[in-house]
Design a protein around this motif. Structure first.
Motif, short mmCIF file in Angstrom:
data_model
loop_
_atom_site.label_atom_id
_atom_site.label_comp_id
_atom_site.label_asym_id
_atom_site.label_seq_id
_atom_site.Cartn_x
_atom_site.Cartn_y
_atom_site.Cartn_z
N GLU A 88 0.83 -1.21 0.00
CA GLU A 88 0.00 0.00 0.00
C GLU A 88 0.87 1.26 0.00
OE1 GLU A 88 -4.08 -1.47 2.22
OE2 GLU A 88 -2.40 -0.81 3.48
N GLN A 154 -4.25 6.70 9.84
CA GLN A 154 -5.70 6.52 9.77
C GLN A 154 -6.28 7.19 8.54
OE1 GLN A 154 -6.85 8.07 13.63
NE2 GLN A 154 -6.85 6.04 14.57
N ASN A 158 -6.80 2.25 5.19
CA ASN A 158 -8.13 1.85 5.67
C ASN A 158 -8.10 0.53 6.42
OD1 ASN A 158 -7.64 0.12 3.59
ND2 ASN A 158 -9.53 0.53 2.48
N ASN A 159 -6.92 0.18 6.95
CA ASN A 159 -6.79 -1.06 7.73
C ASN A 159 -5.74 -0.84 8.82
OD1 ASN A 159 -4.10 -1.56 6.56
ND2 ASN A 159 -5.24 -2.02 4.69
#
Length: 210
Positions: A88, A154, A158-159
């Motif tokens: 990510e 955050q 999203n995890n």
């Protein structure tokens, strides 16, 4: 129409400054070298300085080069969650470089437009206002970096894959939180310097051509 060009042009300039500052921070390897040396990370992890840097370069290469699709750190194991987070981050880096390239092109066109139209003065106020923001953020960083660090993750993730477990992702021990704090500081210093220089240059140019 001119007003629209100004808004889009100024946004492009600020995006260029932000994304370029991010890129410079990412590639400023001496910042990591300083961190591991001052915190004795090689001794703590039982690795030589050179081995630790080798792992760092492998990580940088994975995060930047599309043809490297799998992260294999020489001296650190990684969990699926850890690998997901780095993937990510890789995507975010690509997004940053994409915006950097697009904003660079649009900024060059806009600066050419304002220079030709003798409208450099429109940049003075935006640069002045923008220059007020980094000191505020730096103050917040100094007061509560932990909160800023958590809020950052955050917002962009999203995890909870970024919450590394040292037992399964020991690489986190080689990337202390202070290193990221130094990165934030460098980033804010770079954009503040750019905003101040932009303000001074635009004001000087507008004055001489006014």
């Amino acid at each position: 129409m001119t007003r629209v060009k100004d808004v889009l042009g100024i946004v492009s300039i600020f995006l260029l400054i932000i994304t370029l500052s991010i890129a410079v921070t990412i590639w400023f390897v001496p910042l990591y070298q300083f961190t591991i040396q001052t915190q004795n990370i090689p001794e703590v992890l039982g690795l030589t300085y050179d081995k630790l840097m080798d792992n760092y370069y492998v990580l940088l290469q994975y995060l930047h080069f599309p043809w490297i699709q799998e992260l294999k750190l020489p001296d650190f194991t990684s969990s699926e969650s850890g690998l997901l987070h780095f993937y990510e981050v890789k995507l975010l880096f690509y997004l940053n470089y994409s915006v950097l390239f697009i904003s660079l092109i649009s900024t060059l066109f806009y600066l050419k437009f304002v220079k030709r139209a003798r409208r450099v003065w429109v940049l003075i106020k935006p640069f002045f206002i923008a220059s007020l923001m980094p000191p505020v953020l730096l103050l917040f960083l100094a007061v509560n970096f932990d909160r800023m660090f958590v809020s950052f993750h955050q917002i962009f993730f999203n995890n909870e894959a970024w919450l590394f477990n040292p037992a399964t992702d020991p690489i986190i021990n080689a990337l202390p939180q202070d290193f990221f704090m130094y990165c934030f500081i460098l980033f804010f210093v770079l954009i503040e310097t750019s905003f101040v220089l932009g303000y001074q240059r635009s004001k000087k140019s507008a004055f001489h051509k006014g």
